[in-house]
Design a protein around this motif. Structure first.
Motif, PDB file in Angstrom:
ATOM      1  N   GLU A   8      61.165 -15.701  62.220  1.00 28.38           N
ATOM      2  CA  GLU A   8      60.204 -15.061  62.882  1.00 28.38           C
ATOM      3  C   GLU A   8      59.376 -14.299  61.905  1.00 28.38           C
ATOM      4  OE1 GLU A   8      61.199 -13.035  66.560  1.00 28.38           O
ATOM      5  OE2 GLU A   8      62.984 -14.601  66.719  1.00 28.38           O
ATOM      6  N   LEU A   9      60.068 -13.471  61.078  1.00 31.22           N
ATOM      7  CA  LEU A   9      59.352 -12.443  60.222  1.00 31.22           C
ATOM      8  C   LEU A   9      58.544 -13.244  59.070  1.00 31.22           C
ATOM      9  CD1 LEU A   9      61.725  -9.393  59.930  1.00 31.22           C
ATOM     10  CD2 LEU A   9      59.580  -9.608  60.837  1.00 31.22           C
ATOM     11  N   VAL A  10      59.208 -14.078  58.606  1.00 31.01           N
ATOM     12  CA  VAL A  10      58.622 -14.973  57.341  1.00 31.01           C
ATOM     13  C   VAL A  10      57.581 -15.723  57.671  1.00 31.01           C
ATOM     14  CG1 VAL A  10      60.580 -14.699  55.993  1.00 31.01           C
ATOM     15  CG2 VAL A  10      60.164 -16.662  56.987  1.00 31.01           C
ATOM     16  N   ALA A  11      57.198 -15.803  59.193  1.00 29.59           N
ATOM     17  CA  ALA A  11      55.932 -16.676  59.470  1.00 29.59           C
ATOM     18  C   ALA A  11      54.580 -16.212  59.307  1.00 29.59           C
ATOM     19  CB  ALA A  11      56.224 -17.145  60.947  1.00 29.59           C
ATOM     20  N   PHE A  68      61.389  -9.276  52.658  1.00 29.99           N
ATOM     21  CA  PHE A  68      61.816  -9.561  51.443  1.00 29.99           C
ATOM     22  C   PHE A  68      62.051  -8.213  50.639  1.00 29.99           C
ATOM     23  CE2 PHE A  68      60.667 -14.044  51.563  1.00 29.99           C
ATOM     24  CZ  PHE A  68      61.964 -14.593  51.634  1.00 29.99           C
ATOM     25  N   VAL A  69      61.183  -7.207  51.049  1.00 30.13           N
ATOM     26  CA  VAL A  69      61.197  -5.875  50.421  1.00 30.13           C
ATOM     27  C   VAL A  69      62.639  -5.414  50.855  1.00 30.13           C
ATOM     28  CG1 VAL A  69      60.655  -3.365  50.578  1.00 30.13           C
ATOM     29  CG2 VAL A  69      59.025  -5.140  50.151  1.00 30.13           C
ATOM     30  N   GLU A  97      62.062 -24.272  55.080  1.00 30.49           N
ATOM     31  CA  GLU A  97      61.407 -24.544  56.195  1.00 30.49           C
ATOM     32  C   GLU A  97      59.868 -23.678  56.186  1.00 30.49           C
ATOM     33  OE1 GLU A  97      63.507 -24.666  59.880  1.00 30.49           O
ATOM     34  OE2 GLU A  97      64.617 -26.339  59.499  1.00 30.49           O
ATOM     35  N   ALA A  98      60.207 -22.524  55.851  1.00 33.36           N
ATOM     36  CA  ALA A  98      59.091 -21.670  55.866  1.00 33.36           C
ATOM     37  C   ALA A  98      57.953 -22.029  54.708  1.00 33.36           C
ATOM     38  CB  ALA A  98      59.368 -20.171  55.701  1.00 33.36           C
ATOM     39  N   GLY A  99      58.216 -22.628  53.979  1.00 29.73           N
ATOM     40  CA  GLY A  99      57.312 -23.231  52.708  1.00 29.73           C
ATOM     41  C   GLY A  99      56.991 -22.609  51.698  1.00 29.73           C
ATOM     42  N   ASP A 100      55.684 -22.738  51.450  1.00 30.74           N
ATOM     43  CA  ASP A 100      54.901 -21.958  50.292  1.00 30.74           C
ATOM     44  C   ASP A 100      55.097 -20.649  50.143  1.00 30.74           C
ATOM     45  OD1 ASP A 100      54.617 -24.660  48.904  1.00 30.74           O
ATOM     46  OD2 ASP A 100      52.382 -24.764  49.758  1.00 30.74           O
ATOM     47  N   GLY A 101      54.787 -19.824  51.385  1.00 30.81           N
ATOM     48  CA  GLY A 101      54.778 -18.612  51.307  1.00 30.81           C
ATOM     49  C   GLY A 101      56.041 -18.086  50.955  1.00 30.81           C
ATOM     50  N   VAL A 102      57.151 -18.496  51.421  1.00 27.06           N
ATOM     51  CA  VAL A 102      58.682 -17.677  50.995  1.00 27.06           C
ATOM     52  C   VAL A 102      58.362 -18.125  49.331  1.00 27.06           C
ATOM     53  CG1 VAL A 102      60.749 -18.319  51.027  1.00 27.06           C
ATOM     54  CG2 VAL A 102      59.631 -18.005  53.113  1.00 27.06           C
ATOM     55  N   VAL A 103      58.123 -19.362  48.893  1.00 23.01           N
ATOM     56  CA  VAL A 103      58.296 -19.750  47.405  1.00 23.01           C
ATOM     57  C   VAL A 103      57.391 -18.696  46.577  1.00 23.01           C
ATOM     58  CG1 VAL A 103      58.000 -21.320  45.593  1.00 23.01           C
ATOM     59  CG2 VAL A 103      58.966 -22.030  47.745  1.00 23.01           C
ATOM     60  N   ASP A 104      56.311 -18.626  47.111  1.00 24.78           N
ATOM     61  CA  ASP A 104      55.283 -17.502  46.459  1.00 24.78           C
ATOM     62  C   ASP A 104      55.907 -16.237  46.396  1.00 24.78           C
ATOM     63  OD1 ASP A 104      52.600 -16.828  45.278  1.00 24.78           O
ATOM     64  OD2 ASP A 104      52.328 -15.768  47.058  1.00 24.78           O
ATOM     65  N   LEU A 105      56.298 -15.577  47.311  1.00 24.73           N
ATOM     66  CA  LEU A 105      56.719 -14.306  47.442  1.00 24.73           C
ATOM     67  C   LEU A 105      58.016 -13.987  46.682  1.00 24.73           C
ATOM     68  CD1 LEU A 105      56.080 -13.097  51.167  1.00 24.73           C
ATOM     69  CD2 LEU A 105      55.112 -12.194  49.038  1.00 24.73           C
ATOM     70  N   THR A 106      58.847 -14.909  46.715  1.00 27.51           N
ATOM     71  CA  THR A 106      60.257 -14.724  45.761  1.00 27.51           C
ATOM     72  C   THR A 106      59.833 -14.938  44.326  1.00 27.51           C
ATOM     73  OG1 THR A 106      61.203 -15.840  47.701  1.00 27.51           O
ATOM     74  CG2 THR A 106      62.414 -15.861  45.693  1.00 27.51           C
ATOM     75  N   LEU A 159      65.525 -18.797  44.703  1.00 30.47           N
ATOM     76  CA  LEU A 159      64.766 -19.866  44.189  1.00 30.47           C
ATOM     77  C   LEU A 159      65.425 -21.183  43.919  1.00 30.47           C
ATOM     78  CD1 LEU A 159      62.305 -17.757  42.095  1.00 30.47           C
ATOM     79  CD2 LEU A 159      61.518 -19.058  43.852  1.00 30.47           C
ATOM     80  N   ARG A 160      66.499 -21.133  43.463  1.00 28.57           N
ATOM     81  CA  ARG A 160      67.227 -22.310  43.298  1.00 28.57           C
ATOM     82  C   ARG A 160      67.785 -23.091  44.235  1.00 28.57           C
ATOM     83  NH1 ARG A 160      71.533 -19.555  38.921  1.00 28.57           N
ATOM     84  NH2 ARG A 160      70.026 -19.650  37.163  1.00 28.57           N
ATOM     85  N   GLN A 161      67.583 -22.228  45.421  1.00 23.83           N
ATOM     86  CA  GLN A 161      67.910 -23.005  47.164  1.00 23.83           C
ATOM     87  C   GLN A 161      66.774 -23.494  47.553  1.00 23.83           C
ATOM     88  OE1 GLN A 161      71.174 -23.344  47.837  1.00 23.83           O
ATOM     89  NE2 GLN A 161      71.828 -22.276  45.911  1.00 23.83           N
ATOM     90  N   LEU A 162      65.695 -23.178  47.473  1.00 23.48           N
ATOM     91  CA  LEU A 162      64.588 -23.758  47.882  1.00 23.48           C
ATOM     92  C   LEU A 162      63.752 -24.792  47.476  1.00 23.48           C
ATOM     93  CD1 LEU A 162      62.552 -20.146  48.201  1.00 23.48           C
ATOM     94  CD2 LEU A 162      63.779 -21.094  49.728  1.00 23.48           C
ATOM     95  N   ASP A 163      62.819 -25.446  48.157  1.00 24.92           N
ATOM     96  CA  ASP A 163      62.364 -26.717  47.571  1.00 24.92           C
ATOM     97  C   ASP A 163      62.151 -26.786  46.216  1.00 24.92           C
ATOM     98  OD1 ASP A 163      59.672 -28.387  47.499  1.00 24.92           O
ATOM     99  OD2 ASP A 163      60.985 -29.542  48.775  1.00 24.92           O
ATOM    100  N   SER A 164      62.651 -27.563  45.398  1.00 24.53           N
ATOM    101  CA  SER A 164      62.704 -27.875  44.045  1.00 24.53           C
ATOM    102  C   SER A 164      61.289 -28.027  43.410  1.00 24.53           C
ATOM    103  CB  SER A 164      63.750 -28.615  43.506  1.00 24.53           C
ATOM    104  OG  SER A 164      63.679 -29.847  44.098  1.00 24.53           O
ATOM    105  N   HIS A 165      60.536 -28.851  44.223  1.00 17.03           N
ATOM    106  CA  HIS A 165      59.294 -29.377  44.016  1.00 17.03           C
ATOM    107  C   HIS A 165      58.175 -28.150  44.021  1.00 17.03           C
ATOM    108  CE1 HIS A 165      55.734 -31.988  43.109  1.00 17.03           C
ATOM    109  NE2 HIS A 165      55.120 -31.176  44.139  1.00 17.03           N
TER     110      HIS A 165
END
Length: 173
Positions: free
Chosen positions: A38-41, A50-51, A74-83, A120-126
């Motif tokens: 809900e939050l990472v949406a 994340f903070v 599932e949250a996608g690019d936003g989570v990858v970017d912030l991480t 990052l190792r657990q998120l979508d590798s591509h």
């Protein structure tokens, strides 16, 4: 939560409450994962989550329960970017704190960095590969989409080298 998107400050407070409940075993991994989703949406919600989860005392980001990893993927690019950004900032801050003789703060930044690496190792590798290549291009070659991000924070050459090392560490298992 309500239908209203929380502000950054509200998201930090909400995340802190939920993390405490999770740490105290008042809520399950699945409930925590649903709440984190809900939050990472939203961008501010994700930043707040994340903070608190990366820099705080909760062991959530050390354990990375499967239901949470699934929701963050599932949250996608936003989570990858912030991480990725948190990876860069924590790597740079380790250098900054050590240069200032503040080992306690350096250790805290190292913990954030390690948590980012593992996530990052657990998120979508591509997605992660593409995002980290952009970050590495800015840190190592002073070009690309992340250059303004690094310049905004005024990172020096040692900090950029540490960012490059942190990016490389994600690929190592």
């Amino acid at each position: 939560m309500t239908d209203r998107t929380p502000s950054f400050q509200e998201a930090m407070e909400i995340a802190a409450t939920w993390l405490k409940q999770w740490d105290d075993e008042e809520i399950s991994d699945e409930v925590m994962a649903d709440r984190a989703a809900e939050l990472v949406a939203s961008r501010d919600g994700a930043r707040g989550f994340f903070v608190v989860s990366l820099a705080g005392e909760s062991s959530l980001m050390d354990r990375l329960p499967d239901p949470l990893v699934i929701k963050l993927r599932e949250a996608g690019d936003g989570v990858v970017d912030l991480t990725a950004r948190n990876l860069a900032m924590s790597a740079a801050m380790v250098v900054h704190h050590r240069n200032n003789g503040d080992e306690a703060q350096a250790l805290g930044s190292e913990r954030v960095n390690q948590r980012c690496t593992e996530l990052l190792r657990q998120l979508d590798s591509h997605r992660v590969k593409e995002r980290l290549e952009t970050l590495l291009d800015a840190a190592s070659h002073s070009r690309g989409d992340d250059l303004s991000f690094l310049e905004r924070w005024g990172y020096d050459d040692d900090q950029k080298a540490a960012i490059g090392d942190a990016v490389q560490a994600v690929a190592e298992s």
